[in-house]
Structure formats: structure tokens, C-alpha cells
Design an enzyme around this catalytic site. Structure first.
Site, PDB file in Angstrom:
ATOM      1  N   HIS A  17     -68.712  -7.840  27.185  1.00 21.50           N
ATOM      2  CA  HIS A  17     -68.720  -9.001  26.283  1.00 21.50           C
ATOM      3  C   HIS A  17     -67.312  -9.592  26.195  1.00 21.50           C
ATOM      4  CE1 HIS A  17     -72.220  -6.855  24.096  1.00 21.50           C
ATOM      5  NE2 HIS A  17     -72.747  -7.955  24.604  1.00 21.50           N
ATOM      6  N   LYS A  41     -84.999  -6.867  19.475  1.00 19.51           N
ATOM      7  CA  LYS A  41     -84.565  -5.557  19.952  1.00 19.51           C
ATOM      8  C   LYS A  41     -83.434  -5.040  19.060  1.00 19.51           C
ATOM      9  CE  LYS A  41     -81.521  -7.641  23.359  1.00 19.51           C
ATOM     10  NZ  LYS A  41     -80.955  -7.550  24.682  1.00 19.51           N
ATOM     11  N   ARG A  90     -75.151 -10.973  34.317  1.00 18.54           N
ATOM     12  CA  ARG A  90     -74.795  -9.759  35.067  1.00 18.54           C
ATOM     13  C   ARG A  90     -75.634  -9.692  36.331  1.00 18.54           C
ATOM     14  NH1 ARG A  90     -75.761  -6.462  29.687  1.00 18.54           N
ATOM     15  NH2 ARG A  90     -77.250  -8.146  29.654  1.00 18.54           N
ATOM     16  N   SER A 128     -74.883  -2.947  26.198  1.00 16.91           N
ATOM     17  CA  SER A 128     -74.795  -2.201  24.935  1.00 16.91           C
ATOM     18  C   SER A 128     -75.800  -1.051  24.929  1.00 16.91           C
ATOM     19  CB  SER A 128     -75.088  -3.120  23.748  1.00 16.91           C
ATOM     20  OG  SER A 128     -74.161  -4.169  23.702  1.00 16.91           O
TER      21      SER A 128
HETATM   22  P1  ADP Z   1     -78.667 -10.424  23.620  1.00 19.33           P
HETATM   23  O1  ADP Z   1     -79.307  -9.406  22.745  1.00 19.33           O
HETATM   24  O2  ADP Z   1     -78.826 -11.824  23.141  1.00 19.33           O
HETATM   25  O3  ADP Z   1     -78.924 -10.268  25.088  1.00 19.33           O
HETATM   26  P2  ADP Z   1     -76.139  -9.126  23.986  1.00 19.33           P
HETATM   27  O4  ADP Z   1     -75.287  -8.687  22.856  1.00 19.33           O
HETATM   28  O5  ADP Z   1     -76.807  -8.065  24.775  1.00 19.33           O
HETATM   29  O6  ADP Z   1     -77.128 -10.161  23.383  1.00 19.33           O
HETATM   30  O7  ADP Z   1     -75.294 -10.045  24.973  1.00 19.33           O
HETATM   31  C1  ADP Z   1     -74.655 -11.216  24.533  1.00 19.33           C
HETATM   32  C2  ADP Z   1     -74.175 -11.964  25.753  1.00 19.33           C
HETATM   33  O8  ADP Z   1     -73.219 -11.192  26.457  1.00 19.33           O
HETATM   34  C3  ADP Z   1     -75.278 -12.275  26.762  1.00 19.33           C
HETATM   35  O9  ADP Z   1     -75.021 -13.528  27.329  1.00 19.33           O
HETATM   36  C4  ADP Z   1     -75.131 -11.194  27.780  1.00 19.33           C
HETATM   37  O10 ADP Z   1     -75.618 -11.604  29.049  1.00 19.33           O
HETATM   38  C5  ADP Z   1     -73.609 -11.064  27.806  1.00 19.33           C
HETATM   39  N1  ADP Z   1     -73.203  -9.754  28.314  1.00 19.33           N
HETATM   40  C6  ADP Z   1     -73.526  -8.534  27.855  1.00 19.33           C
HETATM   41  N2  ADP Z   1     -72.963  -7.557  28.598  1.00 19.33           N
HETATM   42  C7  ADP Z   1     -72.254  -8.185  29.572  1.00 19.33           C
HETATM   43  C8  ADP Z   1     -71.463  -7.760  30.683  1.00 19.33           C
HETATM   44  N3  ADP Z   1     -71.311  -6.464  30.952  1.00 19.33           N
HETATM   45  N4  ADP Z   1     -70.902  -8.696  31.461  1.00 19.33           N
HETATM   46  C9  ADP Z   1     -71.098 -10.003  31.204  1.00 19.33           C
HETATM   47  N5  ADP Z   1     -71.836 -10.480  30.195  1.00 19.33           N
HETATM   48  C10 ADP Z   1     -72.411  -9.603  29.380  1.00 19.33           C
END
Ligand code: ADP
Length: 162
Positions: A17, A41, A90, A128
Site C-alpha cells: 500500500h 470482507k 498487483r 493484507s
Molecule cells: P480493498 O479491500 O478495497 O481491496 P485493500 O486495503 O486490500 O482494499 O487495498 C487497497 C488498495 O491497495 C487496492 O487498490 C489494492 O489493489 C492496493 N494494494 C494492496 N496491496 C498492494 C500491493 N502489494 N501492491 C500494490 N497495490 C496494492
């Protein structure tokens, strides 16, 4: 394109992130990290914990602030007067879902555009949920999340185990 929002559950924030946040903060004058209150989720961490981790992680970036929202992202965007969504991409499997979301958000609010930033290759495997799973099974997550997150994550897991 002066202001953008990066929405997500951030349960918890990872270096993946942070990588996207840092790069987006270079592209936009203002970047709002919008933490969703009740995602379908998630969540191991409360909204306050998720926000707190993010605030501690982005405090070196002067043009980034952390906010929360519930309900429709586009409604939040209208009230915050922002029309650009930033999402990290990703692996290829992210793409189908992200494209659907981008098209739906555009359909709901025609001014909204989504900008995708590809993940740096060193974080392209990082999520995450995977971090939580590794920690749950006793693996080290030092390389994946900020120190403060790792500490609370370990404490929470051992408390849940009793
Ligand atoms: P959501 O539950 O909306 O998917 P996340 O907290 O999982 O939210 O992710 C928020 C944003 O960060 C999303 O755009 C996700 O694709 C991006 N993201 C999460 N992990 C990574 C990573 N390792 N590299 C690049 N972007 C990421």
C-alpha cells in the site's frame, strides 16, 4: 487532476500500500486515503486501528491525509469534491474485479475516473490477508508491514489464542 482518493480496507496497511501511496502522492497535489468502515470482507483490526496505522505510516508525506467513509465511494467523493480514484494493481487476477469496480463507479458518477498504478514487482505478491495468514502461523512479517503494525498484529494473534 489535482486531488485523488485511494480507497481500501487497509486491514492492515502493508508496504505494498505504502509504495502505491508514495507514488500517487507524487502525481497528485492532494491524496486522501479513504478507509472503508464496513467492508464486506475483513476486518481483524477496528476502524480506529486501521486509521491509526495509516496515519503513522504516511506522516512523512505532507500532501496525504487519512479519512474514513461508509456506503458508496462515489457519494463520499462528491462530498469531498474529488473525482479521481487511485487503485493499485498487483497480479492479473486483480484486474477483472478492479475493472468492474471502475466501470460501476463511472456509471454511478460520470465525472469519476479510476487510475491504476502497477504494483512494484517486489510487492506484487503482498496482500493484507496473506500478511495476517503468515502472522497467524508464526511467520515473520517484518519485511511486509511497518513495525507498529507487526507489534499489534502479534499481540492480537496471541490474545486471540488466549
Ligand atoms: P480493498 O479491500 O478495497 O481491496 P485493500 O486495503 O486490500 O482494499 O487495498 C487497497 C488498495 O491497495 C487496492 O487498490 C489494492 O489493489 C492496493 N494494494 C494492496 N496491496 C498492494 C500491493 N502489494 N501492491 C500494490 N497495490 C496494492
Amino acid at each position: 487532476m489535482t486531488r485523488a482518493v485511494m480507497p481500501g480496507s487497509f486491514d492492515p496497511v502493508t508496504y505494498g500500500h505504502l509504495d502505491v501511496i508514495e507514488r500517487a502522492s507524487d502525481l497528485f497535489e492532494d491524496l486522501i486515503i479513504a478507509v472503508v468502515e464496513n467492508p464486506a470482507k475483513c476486518c481483524l483490526f477496528s476502524l480506529q486501528e486501521r486509521v491509526g496505522f495509516l496515519v503513522g505510516t504516511v506522516n512523512h508525506l505532507a500532501n496525504v491525509r487519512v479519512d474514513t467513509f461508509s456506503g458508496l465511494l462515489v457519494a463520499y467523493m462528491q462530498s469531498a469534491r474529488v473525482r479521481v480514484i487511485v487503485r493499485g494493481l498487483r497480479v492479473a487476477t486483480d484486474f477483472e474485479y478492479e475493472l468492474q469496480m471502475a466501470l460501476m463507479n463511472h456509471e454511478l458518477f460520470a465525472e469519476v475516473e479510476t487510475v491504476f498504478l502497477p504494483s512494484s514487482h517486489r510487492y506484487s505478491f503482498l496482500s493484507s490477508s496473506l500478511v495476517k495468514e503468515v502472522a497467524l502461523h508464526g511467520g515473520s512479517v517484518t519485511a511486509f508491514v511497518p513495525g507498529q503494525v507487526e507489534e499489534v498484529l502479534k499481540r492480537k494473534i496471541s490474545a486471540e489464542r488466549g
